[in-house]
Design an enzyme around this catalytic site. Structure first.
Site, mmCIF file in Angstrom:
data_model
loop_
_atom_site.group_PDB
_atom_site.id
_atom_site.type_symbol
_atom_site.label_atom_id
_atom_site.label_comp_id
_atom_site.label_asym_id
_atom_site.label_seq_id
_atom_site.Cartn_x
_atom_site.Cartn_y
_atom_site.Cartn_z
ATOM 1 N N ARG A 132 0.843 -1.215 0.000
ATOM 2 C CA ARG A 132 0.000 0.000 0.000
ATOM 3 C C ARG A 132 0.874 1.260 0.000
ATOM 4 N NH1 ARG A 132 -2.023 2.261 4.394
ATOM 5 N NH2 ARG A 132 -2.241 0.318 5.549
ATOM 6 N N TYR A 169 -14.534 14.018 -18.448
ATOM 7 C CA TYR A 169 -14.990 12.654 -18.161
ATOM 8 C C TYR A 169 -16.058 12.679 -17.057
ATOM 9 C CZ TYR A 169 -15.031 8.018 -16.198
ATOM 10 O OH TYR A 169 -15.444 6.822 -15.690
ATOM 11 N N ASP A 195 -5.787 15.931 -16.951
ATOM 12 C CA ASP A 195 -6.012 14.542 -17.370
ATOM 13 C C ASP A 195 -5.460 14.396 -18.794
ATOM 14 O OD1 ASP A 195 -6.989 12.124 -18.279
ATOM 15 O OD2 ASP A 195 -8.995 12.385 -17.414
ATOM 16 N N LYS A 238 -6.440 2.887 -20.037
ATOM 17 C CA LYS A 238 -6.675 3.149 -21.457
ATOM 18 C C LYS A 238 -5.390 2.920 -22.275
ATOM 19 C CE LYS A 238 -10.858 4.302 -20.215
ATOM 20 N NZ LYS A 238 -10.831 4.801 -18.878
HETATM 21 C C1 LIG Z 1 -10.579 10.724 -19.922
HETATM 22 C C2 LIG Z 1 -10.773 9.762 -18.799
HETATM 23 N N1 LIG Z 1 -10.201 10.019 -17.622
HETATM 24 C C3 LIG Z 1 -10.366 9.186 -16.565
HETATM 25 C C4 LIG Z 1 -11.148 8.060 -16.643
HETATM 26 C C5 LIG Z 1 -11.323 7.179 -15.429
HETATM 27 O O1 LIG Z 1 -10.423 6.138 -15.459
HETATM 28 P P1 LIG Z 1 -10.623 4.734 -14.701
HETATM 29 O O2 LIG Z 1 -11.783 4.050 -15.342
HETATM 30 O O3 LIG Z 1 -9.308 4.054 -14.895
HETATM 31 O O4 LIG Z 1 -10.905 5.078 -13.269
HETATM 32 C C6 LIG Z 1 -11.741 7.736 -17.861
HETATM 33 C C7 LIG Z 1 -12.565 6.514 -17.983
HETATM 34 O O5 LIG Z 1 -13.237 6.287 -18.958
HETATM 35 C C8 LIG Z 1 -11.561 8.617 -18.957
HETATM 36 O O6 LIG Z 1 -12.140 8.383 -20.154
#
Ligand SMILES: Cc1ncc(COP(=O)(O)O)c(C=O)c1O
Length: 392
Positions: free
Chosen positions: A58, A111, A183, A208
């Site tokens: 952790r 998102y 992001d 992703k």
């Molecule tokens: C642009 C973007 N950021 C963050 C996330 C969240 O990621 P996670 O599903 O790994 O928590 C997503 C999920 O689809 C996303 O498309």
């Protein structure tokens, strides 16, 4: 006094560990929740060390360190941390950097899970949020209050591929000592490095493109050492721990990221060009298209435009849903950045985390379809889209 000969229950546990003088090319997986210390002094030292790889998983693990360092290197950051998911990375970071009474400025279009965090969860802990139109740089400045601590940025944004001028927004924040968190999931560090444009912290859904094969959930945040140390202190409370095997899988994906992203870029570009003139499609959202509203900003801060695009169908929601169902190569699936092409209807998907009003406020039209291009031959993907759009 020498201890008694070991009994079976003890001996079964205290056998020698496999050792090898060989130097494996592929990293071993440190599938362990904890590590032994040589002395009480060592134990006390590693117990408080940021992301140490040899105390307790952790707190850190060798597979975590390897992945975090790799992403930090690609993003041009000092260091990083990994998490069990992208949202684990975001939530931990926001909890580390904002407290009750603080204020956050975020984009209206981003998102859905991130929007839900700032709109639904943070207010319960006294952190308020103002949403702005990301393309309007002055809106970011106008939204600042004396309590503003964080700017949450996503460019290109999910699902409408809107662009934020990273340098302009970072400059506004820096003048007011506000931390910027971007992001970079859609772009990846191959296409865009937000830290080069003045952003403080970059996070990813490593689920992703970084992992790239739809087989692991993970998150990463990278940036300056002092900020990462602060996030780490919160992360050991939050406990969104990435499994060592998943860290290893993401790391395997990272090794081919450059190759894959080049192909994703080329494919999405051709698909966007093709759909641009399709009679069933009223709009194509892709920052690589010269008629995208922020194409010039995207071209200045990105070296490629990524593998995701979204389209609006003239036939509205019925045409969108039917088209997705007719697709044969694009799976109807909630993700992106994988070797397989995936398609979703964002207005339906976003409802899991946002109200109808919030979906509308995020600018998500009923006829919107998000296409995440995979690694298949682009000619096959275009044929699939053409057959699915027939009669839409
Ligand atoms: C642009 C973007 N950021 C963050 C996330 C969240 O990621 P996670 O599903 O790994 O928590 C997503 C999920 O689809 C996303 O498309």
């Amino acid at each position: 006094m020498p201890i008694a000969p070991r009994r079976p229950a003890t001996a079964a546990i205290h056998t020698r560990r496999a050792e090898s003088a060989a130097r494996p090319i592929s990293s071993p997986i440190f599938q362990t929740s904890t590590f032994a210390s040589a002395s009480s002094e060592d134990f006390a030292r590693v117990a408080v060390e940021v992301a140490t790889p040899d105390f307790y998983t952790r707190h850190g693990n060798p597979n975590h360190v390897e992945l975090a360092e790799a992403v930090a290197t690609l993003e041009g950051a000092e260091t990083g941390l990994v998490f069990a998911s992208g949202l684990g990375a975001l939530t931990t970071t926001v909890l580390a950097l904002a407290s009750g009474g603080d204020h956050v400025v975020a984009q209206r279009s981003m998102y859905g899970g991130a929007l839900s965090l700032v709109q639904n969860l943070l207010p319960r802990f006294g952190v308020t949020c103002t949403l702005v139109d990301q393309a309007d740089t002055s809106a970011w400045e106008d939204a600042i209050t004396p309590a503003t601590r964080l700017f949450l940025i996503e460019s290109p944004s999910n699902p409408r591929l809107e662009i934020t001028d990273l340098r302009a927004v970072a400059d506004i924040a820096r003048r007011r000592e506000i931390t910027t968190l971007a992001d970079n999931t859609f772009a990846t560090p191959i296409n865009q490095r937000p830290l080069d444009h003045g952003i403080d912290l970059v996070w990813h859904s490593a689920t992703k493109y970084l992992a790239g094969h739809s087989d692991a959930s993970a998150g990463v945040v990278v940036g300056r050492e002092d900020l990462i140390a602060k996030i780490w202190s919160t992360s050991i409370n939050v406990g969104a721990v990435l499994g060592p095997f998943d860290a290893w899988l993401v790391m395997r994906g990272v090794r081919t990221l450059d190759l894959r992203v080049g192909r994703h870029n080329a494919t999405a570009d051709s698909v966007a060009e093709h759909l641009h003139t399709h009679p069933a499609v009223s709009a194509v959202h892709y920052p690589g298209l010269p008629d995208h509203a922020s194409h010039h900003v995207a071209a200045a801060q990105m070296s490629g435009f990524g593998g995701v695009l979204s389209i609006e169908l003239r036939g509205g929601i019925d045409a969108a849903v039917q088209t997705i169902e007719r697709l044969e190569l694009f799976h109807l699936s909630a993700s992106l950045g994988s070797v397989e092409s995936l398609a979703v209807h964002p207005p339906s998907m976003w409802k899991a985390v946002l109200s109808d009003e919030e979906v509308a406020e995020a600018g998500i039209q009923p006829g919107l379809v998000r296409l995440a291009c995979g690694q298949e031959d682009v000619r096959d993907l275009i044929d699939d889209l053409d057959q699915a759009l027939q009669g839409a």
